[in-house]
Write an enzyme that holds these catalytic residues in place. Structure first.
Site, short mmCIF file in Angstrom:
data_model
loop_
_atom_site.label_atom_id
_atom_site.label_comp_id
_atom_site.label_asym_id
_atom_site.label_seq_id
_atom_site.Cartn_x
_atom_site.Cartn_y
_atom_site.Cartn_z
N LYS A 197 0.84 -1.20 0.00
CA LYS A 197 0.00 0.00 0.00
C LYS A 197 0.88 1.25 0.00
CE LYS A 197 -0.37 -0.28 5.05
NZ LYS A 197 -1.18 -0.83 6.15
N TYR A 204 16.08 29.69 10.02
CA TYR A 204 14.82 30.34 10.41
C TYR A 204 14.65 30.38 11.93
CZ TYR A 204 12.72 30.29 5.73
OH TYR A 204 12.42 30.52 4.42
C1 LIG Z 1 -0.49 -1.84 6.82
C2 LIG Z 1 -1.09 -3.13 7.22
C3 LIG Z 1 -0.30 -4.28 7.36
C4 LIG Z 1 1.20 -4.24 7.32
O1 LIG Z 1 1.67 -3.71 8.54
P1 LIG Z 1 3.21 -3.63 8.91
O2 LIG Z 1 3.23 -3.18 10.32
O3 LIG Z 1 3.80 -2.62 7.98
O4 LIG Z 1 3.80 -4.97 8.70
C5 LIG Z 1 -0.95 -5.48 7.60
N1 LIG Z 1 -2.29 -5.54 7.73
C6 LIG Z 1 -3.08 -4.44 7.63
C7 LIG Z 1 -4.54 -4.57 7.81
C8 LIG Z 1 -2.51 -3.20 7.38
O5 LIG Z 1 -3.28 -2.11 7.30
#
Ligand SMILES: *Cc1c(COP(=O)(O)O)cnc(C)c1O
Length: 383
Positions: free
Chosen positions: A53, A271
């Site tokens: 994702k 800054y």
């Molecule tokens: C993002 C996500 C994962 C992966 O999580 P990590 O901590 O990056 O391994 C797995 N399951 C779901 C439902 C997620 O949203």
């Protein structure tokens, strides 16, 4: 790097791109693949999926997903429908789940790309069922049961009701899943509770593959792995909790030194005049700012030391605030002439991990990766 040697034209184009680049993000695909293999071996006989994702956590799904597919990953998770469509074009034969589920009016679009929504509410389940009945085809989908995260997922009562009336399902339930809230906090009581609840629910859905574990959950023990594990961050070199097999770091971020200047003792840098130098100092101004994923919160002030970068083999601290396009490093301790205009400063890599940079900014490695942005020259190694 493998593959055919570049032609002279390609080599010239690469050299030009490198000259023009203010910052270079190097992504080691071989390391991602190796991390997947390590987790896959650890999780066996459970299947090891890959979570890609958010553009593979910011690292580029176009390159990351095909590399994982070639390594043997069969099942992929994205968050958005549009991410699923993009991934389908890359991987015609992969199983692809869409974690955000079924939004109104999108069933046809999901089915057209053979995407499997992760259904997490009664309305989603009835929408997908209706769609399947209308089409006369039991399209697959996952059922997400909430076990304590209170974010997405069916309430437990609804899951139980559904398990008593499986003929209500107009679709093919191909996966039963839940998500752990605290797997990266060893010994957190919620983790054990979620495992117990999920184990009980999974028993109510015999014959459907079950999945509970993200990266950290995969390491919580055999009981957590069920039929399929869903690592994301560990593939990309995120922090290894104690007792973890060694995972490779994946990203390197180098930024160009634009100029080196001497500043008088007592002068303030950047800054807000937020940091005053306590000695005559040499400051290297580098082309990396918060628009490039160097969080403003990782900057340095008189009250609080910030992140570091490696210049000419030496760790140098940030001095003053991070601005949108620039940051300033204290290179006073380097030998004269060791750093010059055009040199590179390494903000990730050479022993600086995403979790170290994250800690300096009060955040987590996930946010460091997904904030890297689009301005860097991206180089991929290992393919
Ligand atoms: C993002 C996500 C994962 C992966 O999580 P990590 O901590 O990056 O391994 C797995 N399951 C779901 C439902 C997620 O949203």
């Amino acid at each position: 790097m493998s593959g055919p040697a570049p032609t002279p034209e390609e080599a010239a184009a690469r050299a030009d791109a490198l000259r023009r680049a203010s910052a270079v993000l190097t992504i080691d695909l071989a390391a991602i693949v190796e991390n997947w293999r390590t987790l896959s071996a650890l999780a066996a006989p459970a299947e090891c999926a890959a979570v890609v994702k958010a553009d593979a956590y910011g690292l580029g799904v176009e390159r990351v997903a095909p590399a994982l597919w070639r390594a043997g990953a069969l099942t992929f998770f994205v968050a958005h429908l549009n991410e699923g469509t993009r991934l389908r074009a890359l991987l015609p034969d992969a199983v692809i789940y869409v974690l955000n589920g079924l939004m109104p009016g999108t069933a046809q679009a999901l089915a057209a790309d053979r995407l499997r929504p992760v259904l997490g509410s009664v309305p989603e389940i009835s929408d997908w069922s209706d769609f399947c009945r209308a089409e006369g085809k039991r399209h697959p989908a996952a059922i997400h049961v909430d076990t304590g995260m209170e974010r997405l997922g069916l309430a437990l009562e609804d899951a139980v009701r559904l398990s008593d009336n499986r003929r209500l399902l107009g679709f093919e339930p191909s996966l039963l899943m839940s998500h752990l809230a605290c797997a990266d906090t060893p010994g957190h009581p919620l983790t054990g509770r979620q495992l117990k609840i999920f184990t009980d629910v999974a028993r109510r859905f015999p014959g459907i593959k079950a999945s509970l574990a993200n990266s950290a959950g995969t390491l919580c023990g055999r009981d957590f792995r069920f039929d399929l594990v869903r690592p994301g961050i560990f593939l990309y070199g995120g922090v290894a909790v104690s007792g973890v097999p060694p995972l490779k770091s994946v990203v390197r971020l180098d930024a160009r030194v634009l100029q080196v200047r001497d500043v008088e003792r007592g002068a303030t840098v950047g800054y807000g005049a937020a940091e005053r130098v306590k000695r005559r100092s040499r400051i290297a101004t580098v082309a990396l700012g918060y628009a490039d994923g160097l969080f403003r919160a990782a900057g340095s002030t008189d009250a609080r030391k910030g992140a570091q970068a490696i210049v000419a083999g030496t760790r140098c601290p940030l001095v003053g605030r991070v601005s949108m396009d620039l940051a300033t490093l204290d290179v006073t301790d380097l030998p004269a002439g060791a750093v010059e205009r055009g040199a590179m400063a390494t903000f990730l890599g050479e022993g600086i991990g995403i979790d170290e940079l994250a800690a300096k900014a009060g955040t987590i490695g996930y946010e460091v990766l997904t904030a890297l942005g689009a301005r860097h020259l991206r180089r991929y190694l290992g393919e």
